[in-house]
Each structure stands twice: as C-alpha cells, then as structure tokens.
Write a protein that holds these residues in place. Structure first.
Motif, PDB file in Angstrom:
ATOM      1  N   ARG A 542       0.818  -1.211   0.000  1.00  0.00           N
ATOM      2  CA  ARG A 542       0.000   0.000   0.000  1.00  0.00           C
ATOM      3  C   ARG A 542       0.861   1.274   0.000  1.00  0.00           C
ATOM      4  NH1 ARG A 542      -2.195  -1.024   6.184  1.00  0.00           N
ATOM      5  NH2 ARG A 542      -0.234  -0.575   7.239  1.00  0.00           N
ATOM      6  N   PRO A 543       0.560   2.236  -0.875  1.00  0.00           N
ATOM      7  CA  PRO A 543       1.267   3.521  -0.852  1.00  0.00           C
ATOM      8  C   PRO A 543       0.649   4.489   0.151  1.00  0.00           C
ATOM      9  CG  PRO A 543      -0.250   3.461  -2.697  1.00  0.00           C
ATOM     10  CD  PRO A 543      -0.347   2.112  -2.010  1.00  0.00           C
ATOM     11  N   SER A 544      -0.464   4.113   0.735  1.00  0.00           N
ATOM     12  CA  SER A 544      -1.177   4.944   1.708  1.00  0.00           C
ATOM     13  C   SER A 544      -1.993   4.018   2.593  1.00  0.00           C
ATOM     14  CB  SER A 544      -2.100   5.939   0.980  1.00  0.00           C
ATOM     15  OG  SER A 544      -3.046   6.508   1.858  1.00  0.00           O
ATOM     16  N   LEU A 545      -2.304   4.468   3.805  1.00  0.00           N
ATOM     17  CA  LEU A 545      -3.163   3.683   4.685  1.00  0.00           C
ATOM     18  C   LEU A 545      -4.630   3.845   4.335  1.00  0.00           C
ATOM     19  CD1 LEU A 545      -0.489   3.580   6.332  1.00  0.00           C
ATOM     20  CD2 LEU A 545      -1.887   3.627   8.391  1.00  0.00           C
ATOM     21  N   LEU A 546      -4.947   4.800   3.466  1.00  0.00           N
ATOM     22  CA  LEU A 546      -6.350   5.098   3.189  1.00  0.00           C
ATOM     23  C   LEU A 546      -7.086   4.004   2.410  1.00  0.00           C
ATOM     24  CD1 LEU A 546      -6.155   8.932   2.463  1.00  0.00           C
ATOM     25  CD2 LEU A 546      -6.750   7.746   4.589  1.00  0.00           C
ATOM     26  N   PRO A 547      -6.469   3.289   1.438  1.00  0.00           N
ATOM     27  CA  PRO A 547      -7.239   2.250   0.731  1.00  0.00           C
ATOM     28  C   PRO A 547      -7.862   1.221   1.649  1.00  0.00           C
ATOM     29  CG  PRO A 547      -5.193   2.690  -0.433  1.00  0.00           C
ATOM     30  CD  PRO A 547      -5.117   3.443   0.858  1.00  0.00           C
ATOM     31  N   GLY A 548      -7.075   0.698   2.603  1.00  0.00           N
ATOM     32  CA  GLY A 548      -7.612  -0.297   3.526  1.00  0.00           C
ATOM     33  C   GLY A 548      -8.697   0.272   4.415  1.00  0.00           C
ATOM     34  N   LEU A 549      -8.500   1.504   4.897  1.00  0.00           N
ATOM     35  CA  LEU A 549      -9.506   2.124   5.769  1.00  0.00           C
ATOM     36  C   LEU A 549     -10.775   2.451   5.006  1.00  0.00           C
ATOM     37  CD1 LEU A 549      -7.214   4.499   7.858  1.00  0.00           C
ATOM     38  CD2 LEU A 549      -8.442   2.489   8.693  1.00  0.00           C
ATOM     39  N   LEU A 550     -10.641   2.886   3.756  1.00  0.00           N
ATOM     40  CA  LEU A 550     -11.839   3.184   2.958  1.00  0.00           C
ATOM     41  C   LEU A 550     -12.616   1.905   2.660  1.00  0.00           C
ATOM     42  CD1 LEU A 550     -10.341   5.820   0.481  1.00  0.00           C
ATOM     43  CD2 LEU A 550     -11.926   6.247   2.368  1.00  0.00           C
ATOM     44  N   GLY A 551     -11.893   0.802   2.403  1.00  0.00           N
ATOM     45  CA  GLY A 551     -12.578  -0.471   2.198  1.00  0.00           C
ATOM     46  C   GLY A 551     -13.325  -0.913   3.445  1.00  0.00           C
ATOM     47  N   ALA A 552     -12.692  -0.732   4.620  1.00  0.00           N
ATOM     48  CA  ALA A 552     -13.357  -1.083   5.876  1.00  0.00           C
ATOM     49  C   ALA A 552     -14.573  -0.193   6.111  1.00  0.00           C
ATOM     50  CB  ALA A 552     -12.371  -0.960   7.033  1.00  0.00           C
ATOM     51  N   ALA A 553     -14.449   1.096   5.787  1.00  0.00           N
ATOM     52  CA  ALA A 553     -15.582   2.001   5.944  1.00  0.00           C
ATOM     53  C   ALA A 553     -16.738   1.601   5.034  1.00  0.00           C
ATOM     54  CB  ALA A 553     -15.140   3.433   5.639  1.00  0.00           C
ATOM     55  N   GLY A 577      11.237   3.885   0.499  1.00  0.00           N
ATOM     56  CA  GLY A 577      11.241   3.118   1.733  1.00  0.00           C
ATOM     57  C   GLY A 577       9.913   3.101   2.455  1.00  0.00           C
ATOM     58  N   GLU A 578       9.915   2.489   3.651  1.00  0.00           N
ATOM     59  CA  GLU A 578       8.723   2.413   4.481  1.00  0.00           C
ATOM     60  C   GLU A 578       8.566   3.708   5.276  1.00  0.00           C
ATOM     61  OE1 GLU A 578       8.428  -1.115   6.883  1.00  0.00           O
ATOM     62  OE2 GLU A 578       9.758  -2.219   5.552  1.00  0.00           O
ATOM     63  N   ARG A 579       7.316   4.134   5.453  1.00  0.00           N
ATOM     64  CA  ARG A 579       7.047   5.363   6.173  1.00  0.00           C
ATOM     65  C   ARG A 579       5.999   5.113   7.251  1.00  0.00           C
ATOM     66  NH1 ARG A 579      11.352   8.362   5.002  1.00  0.00           N
ATOM     67  NH2 ARG A 579      11.685   8.598   2.746  1.00  0.00           N
ATOM     68  N   PRO A 580       6.370   5.304   8.549  1.00  0.00           N
ATOM     69  CA  PRO A 580       5.355   5.156   9.611  1.00  0.00           C
ATOM     70  C   PRO A 580       4.304   6.256   9.497  1.00  0.00           C
ATOM     71  CG  PRO A 580       7.420   6.008  10.495  1.00  0.00           C
ATOM     72  CD  PRO A 580       7.702   5.627   9.075  1.00  0.00           C
ATOM     73  N   THR A 581       3.057   5.861   9.560  1.00  0.00           N
ATOM     74  CA  THR A 581       1.959   6.777   9.244  1.00  0.00           C
ATOM     75  C   THR A 581       0.753   6.451  10.109  1.00  0.00           C
ATOM     76  OG1 THR A 581       2.747   6.789   6.947  1.00  0.00           O
ATOM     77  CG2 THR A 581       0.554   7.698   7.336  1.00  0.00           C
ATOM     78  N   VAL A 582      -0.071   7.456  10.336  1.00  0.00           N
ATOM     79  CA  VAL A 582      -1.380   7.270  10.950  1.00  0.00           C
ATOM     80  C   VAL A 582      -2.431   7.663   9.917  1.00  0.00           C
ATOM     81  CG1 VAL A 582      -2.937   7.907  12.818  1.00  0.00           C
ATOM     82  CG2 VAL A 582      -0.487   7.799  13.241  1.00  0.00           C
ATOM     83  N   GLY A 583      -3.372   6.768   9.646  1.00  0.00           N
ATOM     84  CA  GLY A 583      -4.467   7.060   8.730  1.00  0.00           C
ATOM     85  C   GLY A 583      -5.768   7.222   9.493  1.00  0.00           C
ATOM     86  N   LEU A 584      -6.639   8.098   9.007  1.00  0.00           N
ATOM     87  CA  LEU A 584      -7.905   8.388   9.678  1.00  0.00           C
ATOM     88  C   LEU A 584      -8.998   8.531   8.628  1.00  0.00           C
ATOM     89  CD1 LEU A 584      -9.429   9.289  12.366  1.00  0.00           C
ATOM     90  CD2 LEU A 584      -8.876  11.620  11.653  1.00  0.00           C
TER      91      LEU A 584
END
Length: 789
Positions: A542-553, A577-584
């Motif tokens: 995933r390039p962003s945390l939003l795809p998984g969260l949008l699917g869950a929503a 590289g990997e980037r620690p992130t918080v998605g909302l």
C-alpha cells in the motif's frame, strides 16, 4: 486439500487411529480444517430385499412393495422407480431416516391412499452420484439387514487440511504421508515407479518454444484406448474430495494430481493438427476452456497449441475443443513443468482458479516428470487398454542441486529446543533430505522442497517434526531492580498517538499491507509489487493507509453503520522506503444532532483537523508553530483540504474531504473525510531523554481578551493572519483564534480574531493595551489586512 483415510493408507503403513492421525497432521503444520465420514450420514440406511411388487391401485406409475429389511416382519413401501421388482436387493430407509439428496426426513405416510413405511433409495437420493433412473440395484449376494455404507466402502473418513503456500510437497497425498511417517505414525510406502517402454515412435511432434514459461514438456501417444467409466474405488475417492467423475482418462489425471501433486492432461489425438507446442500466446488469441468459458490471452501467458489453435492455458486449464470423450480412441498424454510465477500471473490476469494452478504456482516436483508420465501411462493401460509410444522429452526440467550448510546446535538458538544430533539426522532423512555429517553438516535438499533455502529452514523442519510442544517456555533474563524501558522513542510516539485518537472516540482498524493495484492507483500506485502474490487483490504494497480504511468504511456503511470513525497506525510503502503513518477516516454523520437544525450533521474537514492536531500534540509536535497550506495530494478535494507544515518542505499531516473521483472509485456514495499523519516527519525531541517542559506555574494576573475585525481579500488565508497577530508581541500575545467570517460581497471578507493578552509583572494600563492593539493592527497590515471600520 482433501483426502480419505484409506487413500492416506495407500502411502502410509500405519495402525494409528483417526484421532491420532488428525492430531499428528496439525503437529507437523498441516492444520486440519475438518473431518467428515460419509458413512455417518448414511448410517440409517440398510440393505433390503424386495419380496413382492404389485401395481398401485390408484396410480399407474407406482408400485406397492413388500420389503424384507432383515429386522423382522416385512414392511410395505410405495415406490415409483421403473426398475423396482420382486427379488431386487437395494437400499432401504426406514421412517426417521434423513435422506440427504432430497433434504427429507422419512415418516410413515399415505401415498395415493396406500400406506408407505419407508423408502427404497436411488444413488442421487443418497448423494452418491447423479444417477436417478431407478433405485440402487445390488448384487444378489448382498447381505440383507447390514448397513449399506459398510458394504459400499463408504466408511472412509474424509480429512481436509490447510496447506500453506510454502508446502507444495503436501499438495499430494504421498507428501502428506511422508510427513506423518517422519513423525513416527507409520512407515512410508515407497513404491518406485517403473518406466513403461514405448512400442512405437511418437507420431506427433512435441516441443517447447517457451523455455522460460515451460522449461520441460514430456509427452507420448497412447492409441487404442477405451474411455469408459473409471473404477468404482477411484470414483468414490474423487467424489469424497468433491470432484465429479467424468471418464477413466480424465479421472486418472485428476487422481494422480491429488495422489502425487502432479497435474497432467490428455488430448484427443484426432482433434489435434500438427505439432503440439508449448509457446507464448499471441495477443488477442482466445481459448474455450473446460469450465465452459472463453478467455482472451496475451503474450505474457504460456499456452499449449497445435498448428491451428490454442488447446490449453498452460498449467491452469485445458481447452474444450481437444477434450477426450467416450468415443476417444487415441490420446496424447502431457506431463510438463511450468514456471510458478508465470502460472500465478496468468491465473490472476484471467481470474481463473483450478486444482492444477494451485499446484503449479506453488511449484511441483521438477524431478517427477519422467515418473509422472510413466505412472499415468501405466494407469491408462491398466484401465483403458491400448499401447503407448515412446516418450518425447522436450526441454529440460530445472531440477535443483541444492545443498545447505547446517549446524545442529542451531535448533537451540533459533527454535529454543535442544535435540540430539542422531534424532535430527533421522528426521531429515525421513523427510527426504540427504545428510552429510561433519563439523558443519551439508544437507541436500530434495527436489520437491523448493521452499528450503537456508539453515533456518532446516531448523524449522527438525523442530516441527520433533514437536513445537517440546519447546520450553523460558522467561527472558531480567536484571535486578526496576526494569529499563525497552520501547524506542518512535514506538512510544506511536503508543501515545494511538491512545489519544482512541480516547477521542475512534476505533482502531488493522488492514492488509497488501492491496489490489486498482486500489493503490488513486494514491499514486504501488511502488512495491509482489513477484508472485497469492491473490490479485493482494498484489502491491500500500502507498497509503487510506485504501484499507476506505474499504473497511465501505463494508461497515453497507451493513447499516451511520457514523464511522476509523484509524490505523501502520506503514506506507513508497519508492524510497517504508514510512510510519497514521491514517484516519470519518464517514457518515456525527453522533448527536446539530442544535441549529435538529438533524445529525455530516463530518467535515474541521473534524479531521481537530483529530490531527490532537494526535500531533500527543506526539510532541510543536502545534503552535504549524502552518496550514493548501497544496495537498491529488486524492484530496481541492479547496476542502489542507496540509499542516513546519515550513513549506516539512509536512506533518494532510487532512480534508476525499476527492469525489476517489470516493466513487471506492463506491462511497456519501464521500468521506480523511487524514494522514506522517510520523517520520515529526521533528526530533530536543534534549532526548531529559525533561524539556518546565513545571507549570499559573500567572497570578488575569489575561485580557481583545477582539479585532480585519478586512482581507476573499482568497486570503486566515492562518497567515492569525500567525501575524500572535507574532505582534510574542511576550504579551499568548493566543489568537478566529471566531467569525463575514463575506462582504465585493471580493473581500471580514475575519474576526480574538487575541489573548497576558500581563507578566503587573496589570496592563489603558495606554499599554492601546499600544499592544496598535502592534496587532500593524502586524496584520503586513499580510494585507486592515481594521474594519
């Protein structure tokens, strides 16, 4: 992977009970998902003899039978089967028996005025086959009164195990038996396959023109076959694992696929034109496959074709045109090796799954081509007759010659258990590994274990057979006194952020780090692509945390949730590289009703901003120095989103409304409010490990609040104005907040700002307040704001 107990015992000489075998399978890593005994659901059905058969007085197509069930007095049964007759021995179900094929529990009933006390059954009614032309007709010596399941050999439990992707050797019953033999539950029946010599040259040219996709293609012609029904024992086993028997030739290939993990295919020779070749497909070529569908191919796929057309999607599914039928007399037997990555990519591109694909994409034994061809040939000759040609061996199978250096003491270091060297050698030998002892052992890896690459893999093999239950629970050493913290600074920040967002009412989600390419595309696409993903929906990181969260929503909204507040702490995977992130993600409506309208209001960008600011404050970011900028990523709604920065090049977070195009892509009809916090962009804490915040000392003097109304251009930034007001006097002006916006209608707007002024040594005089107010107005003027008249 399913198999029957008797099938397993073809390869394992054992006296172990079913329960012991099931426990052993789980111990070696083949988790048992279920055990089903077909005899259990047929326990109520017994063998019975029809004594008399008379016409039904009220129906021409029915008969009234008297049946000897072997339990005493004959019973009366009304039957409509055309083959019902006096003297027939069949299968009887008494009142109370459940008939699975018709989902009926029998009871005493009157059929057209005549009482019937049970039922004579057909094979379809007992789910034994699709045959329903009449009731079951057993041999004359079948013992009346005995359970039918016992006579029919149905008392054979079906075991289903979950095979992990790395255990390609256990996609056949023989491989499973090898693991159980190594565990000590019996002795492996190793029967060498004898080669079948050809009696004539192969009349068809066989070659591979795609050595990357199909390195080896073995084949031979068998002529003069009779393609009738396969033997009853083979049909029973195939039905037990969920396969429908078709014909002897097809059933033989299916049987060997499950028995040895070696898929094969047979072609009707009369339907082939010219040479049979493994090659790359041509863009736009089509093939009608055995599942009744037509697939359009491209040049990335390997196919088996003759001079006229494609007949097989290599390693996945055969074509309908060249399939064998009951009239087939000459066949061409194919036994090939296909590249696992190519098989996986082709299957995902076509959306096509099959038993052959499941084996080839994991990697079949490349050394079993010759033996697999001979095994299938012998079974065809035994069951269908005919004579075989010489074998054509096109290409060369990539048989590995792999050896791993191994230190037996590593079982203690890696697995936490000490195992005697002799025991380790026995385990490895029983699994097919070649052991050469020395200061450092050399372990020869068998051709069917492509998953074994290094010393840790050998430790795993030894430990799982020895038993993970033998690994002792050992507490880690701990120094005396108070334990020192073990979490890193980054981990502590993630903990504080997680707790803060959860405390504000959001629910934490944990979604896949892998997403489908079309889900990653709106967020810049996946920079990390898996070479051989197990599913097309999990093909890129995933390039962003939003795809998984949008699917869950989406899933939650579809199930009636009206208000969603989801967040996730995880990693984005970018090209650098990997980037620690918080998605909302905020979706639906806020809980509670708006006091002005009496209705629940939808979330807006300011809700996300509040969550982001709270999380950044918990992470120790200098939120008082953050700037709001409008240059955001393209998946945000322009004009309804922003980023929070420490300068133009250091973005800590983005928030706002999801772009309508992206919302439509994820089928979120009501849209969503989203945000991402970039934890790797947080500035490092000053004086790490020391207190940086002084003890709070409340000022004894009361602060003063002054309100200002400034006129600015309609497109001016309120954040720039607030920063100017706060900077007018950094000692006296401790806060500034926007509390009103008024659109003036002439290209200008009024921004009402409340400034908090804090005296330090003594209260402000009127002159000092006027001077501070003048400073604020002057500072506002530098960003184009004038005091409203």
């Amino acid at each position: 992977m399913k198999f029957t107990l008797s099938w397993l015992k073809d390869h394992l000489d054992t006296d172990a009970s079913l329960d012991v075998i099931v426990e052993g399978l789980t111990r070696v890593g083949l988790e048992v998902e279920g055990v089903d005994n077909p005899a259990a659901k047929l326990a109520a059905f017994t063998i019975a003899r029809v004594l008399t058969a008379a016409p039904h007085p009220q129906a021409d197509k029915l008969q009234v039978l008297t049946v000897d069930t072997g339990s005493g007095e004959p019973v009366q049964v009304v039957c409509g089967a055309p083959n019902a007759r006096a003297g027939l021995i069949g299968v009887f179900g008494a009142p109370g028996a459940y008939v699975p094929g018709i989902d009926v529990t029998l009871k005493v009933a009157a059929i057209r005025g005549v009482e019937s006390r049970g039922m004579m059954c057909s094979e379809r009614e007992l789910e034994l086959s699709d045959e329903h032309n009449g009731i079951i007709d057993l041999p004359a010596d079948a013992p009346v009164g005995t359970p039918y399941a016992t006579l029919a050999g149905l008392d054979d439990p079906v075991i289903e195990v979950s095979v992990t992707p790395n255990r390609q050797d256990c996609m056949g019953v023989a491989g499973i038996a090898r693991d159980l033999a190594a565990l000590g539950l019996g002795k492996l029946k190793t029967r060498p396959v004898e080669l079948v010599a050809g009696t004539f040259p192969c009349p068809t040219e066989i070659r591979t023109d795609d050595p990357e996709g199909c390195p080896a293609f073995f084949g031979r012609v068998i002529r003069g076959v009779s393609n009738g029904a396969s033997p009853a024992w083979m049909q029973r086993r195939l039905r037990a694992i969920g396969l429908r028997p078709i014909s002897a030739l097809v059933d033989i290939t299916n049987y060997i696929s499950f028995d040895r993990g070696r898929p094969l295919h047979v072609y009707d020779l009369a339907k082939l034109n010219g040479a049979l070749v493994a090659r790359r497909a041509r863009d736009g070529e089509t093939v009608d496959t055995l599942n009744g569908k037509t697939y359009t191919l491209d040049a990335s796929m390997t196919v088996i074709a003759d001079d006229a057309a494609v007949h097989d999607i290599g390693g996945i599914m055969g074509g309908e045109h060249s399939s064998v039928t009951e009239t087939t007399t000459d066949v061409l037997l194919e036994c090939a090796y296909f590249d696992p990555a190519r098989i996986g990519a082709t299957g995902r591109a076509l959306g096509l799954n099959s038993d052959a694909r499941a084996r080839f994409e994991r990697g079949v034994d490349p050394a079993f081509l010759e033996a697999g061809t001979a095994l299938a040939t012998q079974m065809i000759l035994d069951l269908c007759g005919g004579e075989a040609s010489e074998v054509v061996e096109a290409g060369k199978a990539p048989v590995p010659d792999k050896s791993v250096s191994y230190r037996p003491a590593r079982t203690l270091g890696l697995a936490g258990v000490e195992i005697d060297e002799a025991r380790q050698a026995d385990i490895l030998a029983s699994l097919g590994f070649r052991v050469e002892k020395g200061a450092v052992w050399q372990i020869g890896v068998p051709s069917w274990r492509r998953d074994v690459d290094g010393e840790a893999d050998i430790v795993e093999e030894v430990a799982r057979i020895h038993g993970f239950d033998h690994v002792p629970s050992t507490a880690l050493p701990r120094a005396e006194g108070v334990a020192k913290p073990t979490a890193t600074a980054a981990q502590m920040i993630e903990r504080r952020v997680r707790r803060t967002i959860a405390a504000r009412g959001a629910n934490e989600a944990v979604t896949w780090s892998f997403v489908a390419p079309d889900e990653a595309a709106p967020f810049g696409g996946g920079a990390w692509t898996l070479d051989n993903p197990i599913s097309a929906d999990l093909a890129v990181m995933r390039p962003s945390l939003l795809p998984g969260l949008l699917g869950a929503a989406k899933r939650n909204l579809d199930r009636g949730q009206s208000s969603l507040r989801l967040f996730e702490v995880g990693r984005r995977y970018l090209a650098d590289g990997e980037r620690p992130t918080v998605g909302l993600v905020l979706a639906g409506e806020r809980t509670g009703r708006d006091w002005r309208t009496g209705k629940a209001a939808p979330f807006d960008a300011f809700d996300a901003k509040a969550e982001v600011l709270a999380a950044l404050a918990a992470a120790g970011a200098p939120v008082e120095r953050l700037q709001v900028m409008g240059d955001v990523s393209p998946w945000y709604h322009p004009g309804r989103s922003a980023r929070l920065c420490l300068g133009p090049k250091q973005a800590l977070a983005e928030f706002g409304e999801l772009h309508p195009r992206v919302a439509k892509h994820f089928d979120l009809r009501g849209g969503a409010i989203v945000a991402e916090i970039f934890l790797d962009a947080l500035p490092p804490a000053r004086g790490a490990g020391k207190r940086t915040r002084a003890a709070h000392q409340p000022n004894p003097l009361q602060p003063v609040t002054r309100d200002f109304a400034f006129v600015v251009e309609a497109g001016a930034s309120a954040d720039a104005l607030l920063r100017a007001v706060r900077g007018a006097d950094k000692a006296a002006v401790i806060d500034a907040a926007l509390f009103d916006i008024f659109e003036m209608g002439d290209g200008r707007k009024s921004l009402a700002v409340s400034a908090v002024l804090q005296p330090v040594e003594r209260s402000f005089t009127d002159e000092e307040l006027e001077a501070l107010s003048a400073k604020i107005v002057a500072a506002a003027g530098k960003v184009g704001a004038t005091l409203r008249a």
